[in-house]
Design a protein around this motif. Structure first.
Motif, short mmCIF file in Angstrom:
data_model
loop_
_atom_site.label_atom_id
_atom_site.label_comp_id
_atom_site.label_asym_id
_atom_site.label_seq_id
_atom_site.Cartn_x
_atom_site.Cartn_y
_atom_site.Cartn_z
N ILE A 7 -8.57 1.84 1.94
CA ILE A 7 -7.49 0.66 1.96
C ILE A 7 -7.42 0.18 3.61
O ILE A 7 -7.37 -1.23 3.71
N VAL B 238 0.96 -1.15 -0.16
CA VAL B 238 0.15 0.07 -0.06
C VAL B 238 0.99 1.33 -0.04
O VAL B 238 2.12 1.22 0.38
N THR C 159 -0.92 4.73 8.61
CA THR C 159 -1.35 3.44 8.10
C THR C 159 -0.59 2.46 9.11
O THR C 159 -1.18 1.49 9.59
N PHE D 240 -2.37 -2.52 -3.49
CA PHE D 240 -3.65 -1.95 -3.35
C PHE D 240 -3.48 -0.24 -3.20
O PHE D 240 -2.63 0.36 -2.33
#
Length: 393
Positions: free
Chosen positions: A298, A291, A329, A360
């Motif tokens: 996501i 990512v 994240t 992704f």
């Protein structure tokens, strides 16, 4: 040999007068100096001219090169004073234009003020659509001008407060910024006082409440995201569809319910649908997912795949400066017990070739031609994954 030959009929005196249809050429005025045409220079002559002008500037500008850009010396000597004057004018013009471009004045010295202004105004056409970065002092003045303690008299206090969050990047993400904007509009509607019954409250609401707030955020703080623009258009349409004879309390309830439904259906339900669809692409065990940055959708699909579907996978979080949003994240996924690896964008090519199985990527908008709008650097990740035959979702 003294005999004279009689004049023939072809002499100018006996010539027939010119037809009246032809216009006589006007005499050229004697007081106008017409510059001579400049001869074309060859490639070697142009190079020599540039070298001579550079040498003259490097030497202090006291001695100008004897060759003009258009060969004015040779033509001026043949045509007299007029040609010489025109040659001087052409030389002066060429030197002054180059001095302006290089930030050098007529004496060959650096003009610091003009040079700084020229360097500051340079802009590459490829990035001309992006907002110009602000200097620290300019950013400080802008922050002080929109702080809650220095509010404009015509704006609600919530408007500069939210604008301060936008400007300082304390509030990031298209969905988060859109939610905050709609929440602020709901607060403005609660404190709004409608005009007298003789005026249409719909027009007053649009021109005196909604538009000033949105223009303030986009012009003074930060350009709006695609989701913010869509939500603002939706709200304007909802205001226009209200009935004129409707009471303000009922109209306010309709607008508040419309904004709540917009957030629920177009943001939350859409994110869950994307999460369910993309989460089905993750295998039960062994996937290595890459990512980039931070994306609300996501993070939601990865958490659902790990906690709800009980899938086992590893995540590589790729981050980039200056905001380093990938750290958020990494923190969110690590708290959920997902194995994560944190790298910067310059290590992407090494990781992509070794262990990544899926990529992704979050998106701010999907264009009508199929293009995806996302953060800077997303195209690099997608192109590198495509070159290594790795699927991108």
């Amino acid at each position: 040999m003294t005999d004279q030959i009689a004049p023939s009929s072809s002499t100018p005196k006996d010539a027939a007068p010119a037809p009246a249809t032809k216009k006589e050429k006007k005499a050229k005025p004697t007081n106008v100096v017409i510059p001579p045409k400049k001869p074309k220079l060859s490639k070697a002559e142009r190079r020599a001219l540039q070298e001579a002008q550079r040498a003259a500037k490097a030497g202090g500008g006291g001695v100008k090169s004897g060759v003009s850009k258009g060969g004015g010396d040779k033509v001026g000597a043949a045509s007299g004073g007029g040609g010489d004057a025109s040659g001087k004018r052409s030389r002066g013009k060429s030197v002054s234009e180059e001095d302006k471009k290089n930030g050098v004045d007529g004496d060959g010295e650096d003009n610091e003020n003009s040079g700084a202004g020229t360097r500051g105004d340079k802009m590459v056409p490829l990035f001309s659509h992006l907002p110009r970065p602000k200097a620290p002092l300019e950013l400080h003045h802008q922050l002080s001008s929109i702080s809650p303690n220095n509010q404009q008299s015509t704006l609600h206090p919530a408007i500069p407060t939210l604008g301060h969050l936008y400007l300082t990047h304390s509030l990031l993400g298209g969905n988060a910024r859109c939610r905050a904007m709609l929440q602020t509009f709901a607060l403005l509607l609660q404190s709004y006082t409608p005009p007298p019954p003789s005026r249409d409250f719909r027009q007053d609401l649009d021109h005196n409440l909604l538009k000033p707030a949105f223009q303030y955020w986009t012009s003074q703080c930060r350009p709006h995201s695609v989701s913010m623009g869509n939500a603002f258009s939706f709200l304007k349409l909802a205001v226009a569809n209200l009935e004129r004879e409707l009471e303000w309390d009922s109209a306010r309830e309709i607008l508040l319910e419309s904004m709540e439904a917009y957030v629920t259906e177009r943001i939350e339900y859409a994110g869950k649908a994307i999460s369910r669809h993309a989460g089905s692409k993750i295998q039960e065990r062994g996937d290595v997912i890459l990512v980039f940055g931070k994306s609300e959708v996501i993070n939601l699909l990865l958490l659902d795949a790990a906690l709800v579907d009980k899938k086992t996978f590893r995540v590589i979080v790729v981050d980039s400066r200056p905001l380093l949003e990938g750290r958020d994240t990494l923190q969110i996924l690590s708290r959920a017990g997902i194995s994560c690896t944190y790298v910067l964008l310059n290590a992407l090519s090494y990781l992509m070739m070794r262990e990544v199985t899926k990529v992704f990527l979050g998106a701010s908008a999907l264009m009508s031609n199929g293009s995806v709008l996302s953060r800077v650097g997303t195209a690099c990740v997608a192109l590198l994954a495509n070159s290594n035959h790795i699927p991108v979702l």
